[in-house]
Design an enzyme around this catalytic site. Structure first.
Site, mmCIF file in Angstrom:
data_model
loop_
_atom_site.group_PDB
_atom_site.id
_atom_site.type_symbol
_atom_site.label_atom_id
_atom_site.label_comp_id
_atom_site.label_asym_id
_atom_site.label_seq_id
_atom_site.Cartn_x
_atom_site.Cartn_y
_atom_site.Cartn_z
ATOM 1 N N LYS A 1 -35.277 -95.979 113.535
ATOM 2 C CA LYS A 1 -35.272 -97.181 114.375
ATOM 3 C C LYS A 1 -34.226 -97.070 115.484
ATOM 4 C CE LYS A 1 -36.646 -101.564 114.978
ATOM 5 N NZ LYS A 1 -38.037 -101.915 115.347
ATOM 6 N N ARG B 1 -42.783 -104.133 122.642
ATOM 7 C CA ARG B 1 -43.839 -105.095 122.348
ATOM 8 C C ARG B 1 -45.143 -104.399 121.956
ATOM 9 N NH1 ARG B 1 -39.838 -108.248 122.472
ATOM 10 N NH2 ARG B 1 -39.440 -109.652 124.224
ATOM 11 N N ASN C 1 -35.342 -111.295 127.044
ATOM 12 C CA ASN C 1 -35.202 -112.665 126.558
ATOM 13 C C ASN C 1 -36.300 -113.510 127.196
ATOM 14 O OD1 ASN C 1 -34.253 -115.482 126.269
ATOM 15 N ND2 ASN C 1 -32.398 -114.532 125.458
ATOM 16 N N GLU D 1 -24.737 -109.723 122.162
ATOM 17 C CA GLU D 1 -24.559 -108.776 121.061
ATOM 18 C C GLU D 1 -23.500 -109.273 120.085
ATOM 19 O OE1 GLU D 1 -23.874 -104.737 122.155
ATOM 20 O OE2 GLU D 1 -25.525 -104.677 123.598
ATOM 21 N N HIS E 1 -28.491 -96.486 123.207
ATOM 22 C CA HIS E 1 -29.516 -96.571 122.174
ATOM 23 C C HIS E 1 -30.897 -96.388 122.801
ATOM 24 C CE1 HIS E 1 -30.060 -100.621 123.786
ATOM 25 N NE2 HIS E 1 -28.756 -100.773 123.663
ATOM 26 N N SER F 1 -46.260 -106.655 115.868
ATOM 27 C CA SER F 1 -46.173 -105.195 115.891
ATOM 28 C C SER F 1 -46.569 -104.585 114.555
ATOM 29 C CB SER F 1 -44.762 -104.749 116.269
ATOM 30 O OG SER F 1 -43.812 -105.287 115.367
ATOM 31 N N HIS G 1 -26.729 -96.045 135.736
ATOM 32 C CA HIS G 1 -27.483 -96.704 134.676
ATOM 33 C C HIS G 1 -28.239 -97.933 135.177
ATOM 34 C CE1 HIS G 1 -28.400 -97.862 130.528
ATOM 35 N NE2 HIS G 1 -27.987 -99.077 130.797
ATOM 36 N N ASP H 1 -32.962 -100.139 127.265
ATOM 37 C CA ASP H 1 -32.470 -98.850 127.747
ATOM 38 C C ASP H 1 -33.543 -97.767 127.784
ATOM 39 O OD1 ASP H 1 -29.992 -99.815 128.275
ATOM 40 O OD2 ASP H 1 -28.920 -98.571 126.830
#
Length: 557
Positions: free
Chosen positions: A36, A392, A289, A181, A11, A504, A123, A313
């Site tokens: 989104k 953010r 977090n 998740e 994502h 935001s 990754h 990501d």
């Protein structure tokens, strides 16, 4: 070297450009497509590339795809272990096959690109590089935790002289990110999207289920952990979207949050002992977090912690480019302001406003004008400079409001169309922060830690004080954002409060505002009183502000 970084597998597809080791541009595809998170994190979407973000990054530097020396793709399909538990049983082979074909997909997305220069970057190494190679210190330990990469969910090690040394990794199915998740989905929210809602929900509960969770979630003593086999339904009923949240859901969220924090502390202790480093850099979805980050800062072994602002990501696009640059012997300056996205000149903004045929004004002092409106309890859309890279809002694409009115928390959640248990954050000048906020590190420019609000201030700034007495702070430096800092100072002169609400600039389900058109659409559709678009101001027709200066207005016929 001119290196483009690409994130496209799961994502938040994104692109970043690094030239001679220096970060030139970085942006998420969602800011262009207005979708989104850019795409769904499903195997069949792996072919989609951040074409618009990549094209913009190149244009920002005056380059074309044929000018690139390398492209870093933040996933290495050769490292996927077929059949490993924790992979997507519905289509992992398809994801891997599409990742293998990424060079050709990128060639189609970026005309002129030589697919032979595309290099796969592991990754979690891309995550690690995005933090350690952009941090304000040199050699450091690095910790990455998220849902999953190719076949792992966690990586720990250190960077010395720009070179990474791996010390520990955790193979799937054990994953702190996948556990969070699962919890997010179990509580009726969107997985790989709404985990921050669960973090906010945890503050309303107590960790009643620690014993049950610790049977399945615990460290293993070798730098890794066990995190698999948790039966969330045995602890709290599954909630469907739109159903009522119960105390049991809050208690479950609090329990998983507490276990996550405890494990991160133990992993940090192990990593500190293994490296002897004083500084820690962090990335991966778990690094967003901010509650856990603050416990690491307050109770962990490291002197300093730096978290990549785009720790999810999207940040692996930057990390892939930085890793290839470091391997080529190129090290640039640390990452400063997160404003790495699109920006517009004053002339371009004025042309857009003229075409929109909207009345606007150019006040003599934007900071004073906005401070006056905030003091009068207006909600402000603040669009200034280049867009932020990462999730953010840091004073580039923000909604601002008065923090001394408790009702403004509910008001802003209504404006944005989101759940009422969600907190909003305080923005404060760096030199004033220490008297109001404690426990978390200061300065805190990226809003990645929570701080305790001093008792004497909780009743004075109730809108930004969460139910547990904390706040996710953003500090503002005069030299880095002078207009925003002057606005904060002007607001304090009027109200005695050195803090402004910052959340935001978007509404629920929409990406953060990125372009002037996005800002005008948001201003037109949401109950926002004033839009500060660069040096220009647009007001609601009903607004007649007493006591404000009377700047020259430019009415559109």
């Amino acid at each position: 070297m001119r290196i483009l970084g690409i994130n496209a597998v799961f994502h938040d597809p994104a692109a970043a450009l690094v030239v001679d080791g220096e970060i030139v541009a970085a942006a998420e595809e969602e800011r262009f497509s207005r979708r989104k998170h850019g795409k769904q994190a499903v195997p069949f979407s792996t072919w989609e590339q951040p074409a618009q973000a990549a094209a913009w990054c190149l244009a920002q530097a005056g380059l074309s795809a044929k000018d690139l020396d390398a492209v870093g793709y933040s996933y290495d399909p050769a490292l996927v272990e077929p059949g490993l538990p924790g992979h997507d049983p519905s289509g992992e082979e398809l994801r891997t096959e599409f990742a293998k074909r990424a060079p050709m997909f990128l060639k189609s997305a970026l005309p002129g690109l030589d697919p032979g220069i595309v290099k796969f970057v592991r990754h979690h190494v891309a995550h690690a590089a995005s933090a350690a190679l952009a941090a304000p210190f040199g050699d450091c330990a690095v910790l990455v935790a998220d849902g999953r990469g190719e076949s792992t969910s966690y990586l720990a090690g250190e960077y010395r002289d720009g070179r990474f040394k791996e010390l520990a990794a955790q193979k799937l199915p054990h994953s702190l990110g996948l556990l969070y998740e699962d919890l997010t989905e179990h509580c009726g929210f969107a997985r790989s999207s709404d985990e921050y809602k669960v973090m906010a929900l945890a503050s309303y509960g107590t960790p009643e289920f620690l014993d049950e969770l610790c049977e399945h979630v615990h460290v293993t003593g070798d730098g890794g952990f066990h995190a698999s086999g948790v039966n969330l339904a045995a602890l709290a009923p599954r909630r469907e979207a739109g159903e009522e949240l119960t105390r049991r859901h809050a208690d479950l969220a609090a329990s998983v949050q507490k276990v996550l924090e405890d494990i991160l502390l133990e992993l940090a202790d192990w990593l500190h002992d293994a490296t002897g480093q004083r500084d820690l850099a962090m990335a991966g979805g778990i690094a967003l977090n901010c509650v856990a980050n603050s416990r690491l800062h307050a109770e962990g072994p490291f002197d300093r912690i730096w978290v990549q602002p785009a720790a999810g990501d999207a940040g692996t696009a930057l990390g892939a480019a930085l890793q290839l640059a470091a391997e080529a012997g190129e090290r640039g300056k640390p990452m400063g302001d997160a404003g790495l996205g699109r920006g517009w000149t004053d002339e371009e903004l004025e042309e857009i406003l003229d075409k929109a045929k909207l009345p606007y004004e150019r006040p003599d002092d934007l900071a004073e004008t906005v401070a006056e409106a905030l003091a009068n309890d207006d909600v402000i859309a603040w669009f200034q400079g280049r867009a932020e890279f990462g999730p953010r809002a840091l004073g580039h694409r923000s909604l601002l409001a008065h923090p001394g009115r408790k009702a403004n928390l509910e008001r802003l959640n209504d404006v944005k169309g989101r759940e009422q248990f969600r907190p909003v954050a305080p923005m404060v000048r760096a030199e004033r922060a220490a008297e109001i906020f404690t426990r978390g590190p200061l300065p805190s420019p990226y809003m990645l830690f929570v701080h305790d609000v001093a008792e004497a201030w909780r009743d004075r700034i109730p809108a930004v004080t969460h139910v547990d007495g904390t706040a996710r702070v953003q500090t503002v430096e005069d030299r880095e954002n002078p207009v925003l800092a002057r606005m904060l100072a002007a607001f304090e002169r009027r109200t005695g409060l050195p803090v402004v609400i910052n959340t935001s600039l978007n509404t629920a389900g929409r990406p953060m505002v990125d372009s002037p058109r996005d800002a005008l659409e948001c201003f037109g559709s949401a109950p926002i009183d004033l839009l500060a678009l660069g040096p220009f101001v647009l007001r609601r027709p009903r607004s007649t502000r007493t006591g404000a200066a009377s700047p020259e207005k430019k009415e559109v016929p």
